[in-house]
Design an enzyme around this catalytic site. Structure first.
Site, PDB file in Angstrom:
ATOM      1  N   ASP A  74      14.410  45.743   8.588  1.00 56.58           N
ATOM      2  CA  ASP A  74      14.152  44.304   8.763  1.00 56.58           C
ATOM      3  C   ASP A  74      15.425  43.463   8.807  1.00 56.58           C
ATOM      4  OD1 ASP A  74      11.228  43.914   8.858  1.00 56.58           O
ATOM      5  OD2 ASP A  74      11.254  44.920   6.912  1.00 56.58           O
ATOM      6  N   GLU A  79      17.407  35.247   7.953  1.00 54.37           N
ATOM      7  CA  GLU A  79      17.007  34.031   7.230  1.00 54.37           C
ATOM      8  C   GLU A  79      16.619  34.316   5.782  1.00 54.37           C
ATOM      9  OE1 GLU A  79      14.117  30.500   8.288  1.00 54.37           O
ATOM     10  OE2 GLU A  79      12.957  32.307   7.964  1.00 54.37           O
ATOM     11  N   ASP A  80      16.039  35.501   5.562  1.00 51.43           N
ATOM     12  CA  ASP A  80      15.499  35.769   4.226  1.00 51.43           C
ATOM     13  C   ASP A  80      16.567  36.073   3.181  1.00 51.43           C
ATOM     14  OD1 ASP A  80      12.802  35.372   4.885  1.00 51.43           O
ATOM     15  OD2 ASP A  80      12.804  37.301   5.935  1.00 51.43           O
ATOM     16  N   ARG A  99      14.303  45.396   1.379  1.00 52.77           N
ATOM     17  CA  ARG A  99      15.116  44.398   2.057  1.00 52.77           C
ATOM     18  C   ARG A  99      16.314  43.936   1.223  1.00 52.77           C
ATOM     19  NH1 ARG A  99      12.483  39.970   5.452  1.00 52.77           N
ATOM     20  NH2 ARG A  99      14.648  40.120   6.128  1.00 52.77           N
ATOM     21  N   ARG A 144       6.257  37.098  -1.522  1.00 50.33           N
ATOM     22  CA  ARG A 144       7.669  37.475  -1.578  1.00 50.33           C
ATOM     23  C   ARG A 144       8.488  36.652  -2.571  1.00 50.33           C
ATOM     24  NH1 ARG A 144       8.859  40.379   3.106  1.00 50.33           N
ATOM     25  NH2 ARG A 144       7.045  41.704   3.445  1.00 50.33           N
ATOM     26  N   HIS A 174       5.223  33.719   4.780  1.00 54.73           N
ATOM     27  CA  HIS A 174       6.161  32.779   4.163  1.00 54.73           C
ATOM     28  C   HIS A 174       5.722  31.336   4.405  1.00 54.73           C
ATOM     29  CE1 HIS A 174       9.374  36.084   4.848  1.00 54.73           C
ATOM     30  NE2 HIS A 174       9.293  35.928   3.543  1.00 54.73           N
ATOM     31  N   CYS A 261      13.360  33.087  11.513  1.00 57.91           N
ATOM     32  CA  CYS A 261      13.740  34.273  10.715  1.00 57.91           C
ATOM     33  C   CYS A 261      14.983  34.973  11.220  1.00 57.91           C
ATOM     34  CB  CYS A 261      12.625  35.311  10.718  1.00 57.91           C
ATOM     35  SG  CYS A 261      10.997  34.639  10.672  1.00 57.91           S
TER      36      CYS A 261
HETATM   37  C1  CIR Z   1       9.097  41.386   6.361  1.00 59.67           C
HETATM   38  O1  CIR Z   1       7.922  41.659   6.138  1.00 59.67           O
HETATM   39  O2  CIR Z   1       9.874  41.096   5.468  1.00 59.67           O
HETATM   40  C2  CIR Z   1       9.594  41.435   7.779  1.00 59.67           C
HETATM   41  N1  CIR Z   1       8.898  42.455   8.488  1.00 59.67           N
HETATM   42  C3  CIR Z   1       9.414  40.099   8.451  1.00 59.67           C
HETATM   43  C4  CIR Z   1      10.234  39.008   7.833  1.00 59.67           C
HETATM   44  C5  CIR Z   1      10.150  37.729   8.589  1.00 59.67           C
HETATM   45  N2  CIR Z   1      10.965  36.736   8.002  1.00 59.67           N
HETATM   46  C6  CIR Z   1      10.648  35.456   7.910  1.00 59.67           C
HETATM   47  O3  CIR Z   1       9.550  35.070   8.253  1.00 59.67           O
HETATM   48  N3  CIR Z   1      11.528  34.637   7.368  1.00 59.67           N
END
Ligand code: CIR
Length: 268
Positions: A74, A79-80, A99, A144, A174, A261
């Protein structure tokens, strides 16, 4: 360059940087919460990601591409890994354990632009749960981001004058799947996924009901990158005076990612 703390927020940054990272070859093993696994076309995903970066440039961003992290499925969803404000960056502790290693390289890249703080265990926080309007932060408590992560963010940023308002999100990953900031006073949202009342003094535009997952858009000034799959929501934004650019990220959308993201945008 040494990390520096800006003494006051920059109304007009000299430059907007968009930090990105290529799609990992292992994205087919990404985390999934609300979607069934479907095949992802890697070459199309990479081509769409290139087009996304080109669109960021048309919005005035200087794109800084991190090296690929092919063992981290991922990793394209940078962004995360961080929450960036004018004075500092908070390196997150993503809710999905797979992650967490993504944050190391993001922290290394941000160190030259901002002083860094870190969310510590047992807190979890994904950048996709944080929406910023000036000094107000709206935070999604989601699968999350937990309450401890939310409290840590609040304690870290309160001395810099930021306030945090939390809301739960439903039926999506999110907060930013449910709502995006358009400009200083408006958000685009789907009221079925988040309680719109948290945005109290802000005005909001609702996504088209036929496109419930089209609230994740990236707005800079009056220009908005909007999913190619959401023509009705794009029309609503146009009617509200925005200059809308359609971007097709259909392949990373199968990994539950959207337009915000895939970058971290900040002023320097
Ligand atoms: C996840 O589940 O963490 C990733 N497959 C997708 C993350 C997407 N990020 C976001 O919306 N900020």
């Amino acid at each position: 360059m040494a990390a520096r703390v800006l003494s006051s927020p920059r109304a007009q940054p000299d430059m907007l940087i968009a930090l990105t990272r290529p799609v990992s070859a292992s994205i087919t093993r990404c985390e999934l919460t609300h979607l069934q696994r479907r095949p992802i076309n890697l070459s199309l995903a990479a081509k769409q990601h290139d087009q996304y970066e080109a669109a960021l440039k048309t919005l005035g961003c200087t794109v800084r591409r991190l090296p690929a992290e092919h063992d981290l499925p991922d990793a394209v969803f940078v962004e995360d890994a961080a929450v960036i404000v004018d004075e500092c960056a908070v390196i997150t502790r993503p809710g999905a354990a797979s992650r967490r290693p993504e944050t190391t390289s993001v922290a290394a890249a941000l160190r030259r632009y901002r002083s860094l703080y870190h969310v510590e265990a047992p807190g979890t926080l994904d950048g996709g749960d944080v929406l910023r309007v000036g000094r107000s932060l709206y935070l999604g408590v989601s699968g999350r981001t937990n309450n401890d992560g939310a409290k840590q963010l609040e304690h870290l940023l309160a001395p810099m004058g930021y306030t945090v308002k939390c809301s739960s999100v439903r039926g999506c990953l999110h907060l930013k799947s449910a709502a995006s900031v358009l400009d200083g006073e408006q958000v685009l949202l789907n009221p079925a996924l988040v309680d719109a009342a948290i945005f109290e003094r802000l005005k909001w535009i609702e996504v088209s009901p036929e496109e419930p997952f089209s609230a994740n858009v990236l707005c800079i000034g009056r220009k908005v990158l909007c999913p190619a799959s959401a023509p009705r929501t794009r029309e609503r934004l146009r009617e509200n005076g925005y200059d809308v650019l359609a971007v097709d990220l259909s392949e990373v959308a199968k990994a539950e990612g959207g337009l915000t993201c895939c970058s971290l945008v900040f002023g320097v």
